[in-house]
Design an enzyme around this catalytic site. Structure first.
Site, short mmCIF file in Angstrom:
data_model
loop_
_atom_site.label_atom_id
_atom_site.label_comp_id
_atom_site.label_asym_id
_atom_site.label_seq_id
_atom_site.Cartn_x
_atom_site.Cartn_y
_atom_site.Cartn_z
CG MET A 111 70.54 -5.43 -61.04
SD MET A 111 68.89 -5.70 -61.67
CE MET A 111 68.60 -7.34 -61.10
CB CYS A 112 71.49 -2.95 -66.84
SG CYS A 112 71.78 -4.71 -66.73
N GLY A 113 71.83 -0.15 -66.78
CA GLY A 113 71.25 1.11 -67.20
C GLY A 113 70.86 1.00 -68.66
CG ASP A 119 70.13 -1.69 -61.13
OD1 ASP A 119 69.65 -1.78 -62.27
OD2 ASP A 119 69.55 -2.15 -60.13
NE ARG A 156 70.08 1.84 -63.19
CZ ARG A 156 69.28 1.95 -62.14
NH1 ARG A 156 69.31 3.03 -61.41
NH2 ARG A 156 68.46 0.98 -61.83
#
Lengths: 298, 468, 225
Positions: A1-3, B233, A32
């Protein structure tokens, strides 16, 4: 997952600060995505040629070879600007394919990060702050740019696994979410002749969009059809020569915030990423609707 | 007339001869034995008939019943000339484990590395939950709430209580959150990776309905995803919120079904969990579609090494603790799970059997329900003769919680003693010093899944450096 | 009044101070400066105090709130007032996804727009949105009232239990088992009270009511998907 972060400047006066703003936006998204980070910058300088951004794990060695031999072999002027583990090679557009071939032969371990008139992509493993510092991103200028901080889900933490992924001239894509049919799609695209280098689901998304555009779709149409052909949860931010595009899948669970003023259009996975932008308190802030394509161009 | 008579005699003779010949034939020509199909087995055929009659999927409780590679396929290498055993009694084999050391101010210390897994009040009766609490407390370990919230009985009888934080959020509230000794965020469970909770109308009693804020007697469906976060996240932020609400005091566990254990464990660590709870497909549920239980999720045997590998790659093995569950039955299972790298195990089905679930002494009642002792799994109907998976007051009263607590504690004691016996035989003074090299495998599958050599060889499928 | 500036105080210090008011509510009025989109601000409060956030926040503002009144002079990220038990949260700007998720009680007022999944799994909370709400709102809503002065997105009230939904504007589409229902005097009274409490000028008669058709309450062949 991420930003994910993105900044599209309407006000030319801000272009000198593009790298500075993107770096600060990127660093707020560290939690993130602590594994790796990457940035694509579209620069504002007028040039007639094309830039190839390359990366090497042995930059001193590899870039010296390229500097001393590439121009001679392909018989054209080549500028080489080294930046830590990356280098930007400038040359005429019609020599690009030959150049890529020769680079592959001279230095087989060198990776091509991006090709385009305006785009440069820098990405590495490590915390966003460290990645931005090593490339001095905060000193860069440009018209627009996108950035990404990664928390790897189903593939390895490597340089090539980091986003943005570029699979077309002046094109790149960053992604927050998890595609669920990327393996089948990867096989289909490879059979159609598309080169996909990693097992990363995002690279499949990028390759799909580039493939569609190669087949004649506009960016808008490609993003629209991605809603049908791609399965899973995704927010995509796509960079092109003129601007960027945004799309969220129909379920739209992965976050996305946009802010617009007279000076810019900004994108972030969290509002936190946007708080230091100029006049943010006066900006129109909204969330992109699910299954809707948004495109901004200069 | 004579001719007619001749014909009649001829026919009679032919008939008699014919019969006689038939007898002859049946004595001489062998018949094939009736063969049942492995594909269209009796149980499959009965399911097809049931589906054709009802038009709805089969719902049941329990975990995967089919045979899968499991701990039975592993053996310990005991003491030998090169490795010396420990004496019982004087030469200690420690069993304590500390959970939640990464971030929590108050980690949980357990006397034994065996906990009671999450099972809801609603799925289980009040007395059953009380029995579990009593038994766990006698043994110095913890119990876990389930998809229905915390009952006062469980909090009072369980010295150490882990409070589950599920997609449904039934009964969730900050007061109970602060009363808990740990919080377990549930992403999935082994029986149904990707499925939500289910409690059918027969068990939605007044009390259950009130706790879950639902109309009485409906069939309760739980959501399969959390309502306010999706993805690791966002999970990181949710964990921050839960820590802020509880003052960073208690450990945060993350429970995952055995699906993609390597990636899930990495992501759990990156999202900030203190403890990872990994549940294999043999892990039970109160109720879900049979097809989910049997065909989605992996066995625990094939998941532990992957989860441990993820922890090791991040330098977090033993820093972020790993609890595994799904088919833990004996002290040998406990020892093997720990040898493969787990810090502790959790039991659910086994605890219920210790309390009296599926006991043969109730056989006549099981027969009346159309089943037999050991096979009874229609827990969602709430008619459990043992009084455990029911809300019926008459049936519930059959379980004496104090007696039940004692039985559970006896069973936990045996599990612990067995594990210690094995560990001492392998020369260990703490269960945690068991390691994969203490094991060998009886089958290729077990060898490959546990990454332990096939007995008599130094090889397992996929071992690096091997030509296969 | 106590002022806490998040530029030089940590989130933990802020929340610890606010949460400590449950044992001795010595300070009733608080102001929080420079939230800058931060997460988990003012979560787990349990005292009848008044907290004003001067700016916009990130996720889970006032999560699991009890008794406190929390005002936000700005917008909020996902999950505002999630699992709130009692008290009041007022957002002057917009709210992101999951506003009021699984809330058990209290009142959440969003004066701008709320995003998707507003009131998801609500368990008794009252939510009043002056603007619009996004898709999948009130998904599996068990009880409580959701009042929308603007419009609602797709799949409103999918798999609804007993929560009551009131919408003044249009509804893009209804979710599974959610139907339009008759507005009766007792509903108008609920609306009147909530609109008044939240400071809205809307009139109860302008709203339509939606609720569960209750066809999914028991598993049977026709409902199997």
């Amino acid at each position: 997952m991420c930003g994910i972060v993105g900044l599209f400047l309407k006000d030319q006066g801000l272009q000198a600060n593009l790298g500075y703003f993107l770096t600060s936006m990127l660093i707020t998204m560290t939690e993130r995505g602590p594994d790796s980070a990457g940035i694509a910058i579209y620069d504002s300088n007028k040039s007639t040629g094309v830039k190839i951004t390359i990366q090497s794990e042995h930059p001193d060695n590899d870039f010296e070879i390229i500097r001393s031999r590439l121009a001679v072999i392909i018989d054209t002027a080549v500028t080489v600007v080294v930046n830590d583990t990356h280098a930007v090679l400038g040359m005429d557009m019609d020599k690009v394919n030959l150049a890529r071939q020769v680079i592959g032969e001279l230095c087989p371990n060198v990776r091509v990060m991006s090709v385009g008139e305006k785009i440069e992509i820098y990405k590495e493993v490590g915390l966003p702050k460290n990645v931005a510092d090593r490339f001095s991103i905060s000193t860069m200028s440009g018209t627009h740019g996108i950035g990404h901080t990664r928390m790897a889900t189903e593939s390895a933490v490597t340089t090539m696994g980091a986003h943005p992924f570029s699979t077309g001239i002046d094109q790149c894509l960053v992604h927050n979410g998890s595609l669920s049919n990327h393996n089948s799609l990867r096989r289909k695209l490879r059979r159609a002749g598309v080169v996909i280098e990693t097992e990363n689901d995002t690279e499949v998304g990028a390759a799909y969009i580039s493939y569609k555009m190669q087949q004649g779709s506009t960016l808008q149409e490609a993003l629209q059809s991605s809603l049908i052909d791609l399965d899973g949860f995704f927010t995509f931010l796509v960079g092109t020569k003129d601007g960027f595009g945004v799309v969220r899948d129909p379920i739209a669970c992965k976050p996305a915030i946009m802010a617009e003023t007279d000076q810019y259009v900004a994108f972030g996975s969290e509002y936190r990423a946007l708080v230091d932008l100029p006049n943010i308190e006066k900006a129109t802030v909204w969330e992109p609707e699910p299954a809707t394509v948004y495109v901004w161009k200069h | 007339m004579d001719r007619l008579g001749n014909y009649i005699i001829l026919i009679l003779i032919m008939l008699i001869k014919g019969n006689w010949m038939e007898d002859d034939q049946s004595k001489n020509i062998p018949r094939t034995d009736p063969v049942q199909s492995a594909t269209f087995s009796n149980s499959i055929n009965s399911e097809i008939r049931r589906a054709a009659a009802t038009g709805i999927y089969d719902i049941r409780g329990g975990g995967a019943k089919r045979k899968v590679p499991h701990f039975d396929d592993l053996l310990f290498l005991g003491a030998s000339i090169s490795r010396y055993p420990l004496e019982g009694y004087r030469e200690k084999c420690e069993t304590k484990v500390l959970l939640g050391t990464r971030f929590a101010k108050s980690p949980i210390e357990l006397d034994i590395p065996i906990t009671i897994a999450g099972m809801s009040f609603g799925a289980l009766s009040g007395p059953a939950k009380e029995a579990l609490g009593r038994g766990a407390t006698l043994s110095g370990t913890s119990t876990t709430t389930g998809d229905g919230g915390m009952t006062p009985e469980e909090r009072n009888h369980s010295q150490k209580l882990v409070y589950q934080y599920l997609p449904s959020r039934y009964g969730m509230n900050p007061d109970d959150l602060r009363k808990a000794d740990a919080i377990e965020i549930v992403v999935g469970q082994g029986a149904k990776p990707g499925g939500g909770g289910m409690l059918l109308g027969q068990k939605i009693s007044d009390r259950v309905a009130q706790m879950r804020n639902l109309p009485q007697g409906i069939d309760q469906r739980s959501s399969c995803r959390h309502p306010d976060w999706t993805g690791p996240d966002d999970l990181e932020i949710k964990i921050l919120e839960l820590r802020e609400i509880t003052g960073w005091k208690v450990p945060i566990y993350l429970k995952i079904a055995a699906s993609r254990p390597y990636f899930d464990t990495s992501l759990a660590v990156k999202a900030g969990a203190d403890v990872v709870v990994l549940d294999g497909m043999q892990g039970g549920t109160a109720a879900t579609q049979d097809v989910f239980i049997e065909h989605v999720g992996q066995p625990i045997l094939s998941s532990i090494r992957e989860a441990v590998r993820a922890l090791q790659d991040l330098g977090m093995h033993r820093e972020v603790q790993l609890i595994v569950s799904g088919g833990i039955r004996t002290g040998a299972d406990v020892a093997k799970a720990i040898a493969l790298g787990a810090d502790a195990v959790s039991i659910g089905t086994a605890a219920l059997i210790a309390l009296g679930d599926n006991d043969p002494k109730l056989e006549s009642e099981y027969q009346a329900l159309g089943t037999t002792a050991g096979a009874y799994d229609d827990w969602h109907q709430g008619k459990d003769p043992a009084g455990i998976t029911t809300q019926d007051p008459m049936l519930m009263s059959r379980l004496d919680p104090i007696e039940g607590g004692r039985r559970l504690s006896n069973y936990l004691k045996v599990l612990t003693l067995e594990a210690q016996t094995i560990a001492r035989a392998c020369g260990k003074n703490h269960l945690h010093n068991l390691e994969p090299e203490d094991l060998c495998a009886l089958t290729l599958e077990a060898a490959a899944m546990a990454r332990v050599p096939l007995a008599g060889t130094d090889w397992w499928p996929g071992k690096s450096g091997s030509p296969f | 009044m106590q002022i806490i500036d998040l530029e030089n105080k940590s989130l933990r210090e802020l929340n610890a101070k606010l949460q400590a008011q449950s044992s001795s509510a010595s300070q009733k009025v608080w102001e929080v400066l420079n939230p800058k989109g931060g997460h988990a601000i003012a979560t787990g409060l349990n005292a009848p105090i008044d907290v004003t956030i001067k700016g916009s926040t990130g996720y889970y503002l006032a999560g699991m709130n009890q008794l406190a009144t929390v005002r936000v002079e700005g917008s909020v990220g996902p999950g505002v007032a999630e699992n709130m038990m009692s008290g009041c949260v007022i957002v002057e700007g917009d709210a992101s996804q999951y506003a009021g998720a699984t809330g058990n009680g209290g009142l959440l007022v969003v004066k701008g727009n709320a995003s998707s999944r507003c009131g998801i799994s609500m368990k008794g909370i009252d939510i009043v949105v002056f603007g619009n709400i996004g898709h999948m709102s009130a998904f599996m809503g068990q009880s409580g009232n959701l009042v929308v002065c603007g419009s609602a997105g797709d799949a409103l009230g999918d798999s609804l239990y007993e929560a009551k939904l009131f919408v003044r504007g249009s509804v893009k589409s209804l979710g599974a088992d959610c139907v339009k229902k008759e507005m009766r005097p007792e509903h108008l009274i609920i609306l009147e009270e909530l609109l008044k409490k939240s400071g809205s000028n809307a009139k109860p008669k302008e709203f339509r009511r939606y609720g569960s058709a209750r066809k999914l309450y028991n598993f049977n062949i026709d409902n199997a998907y």
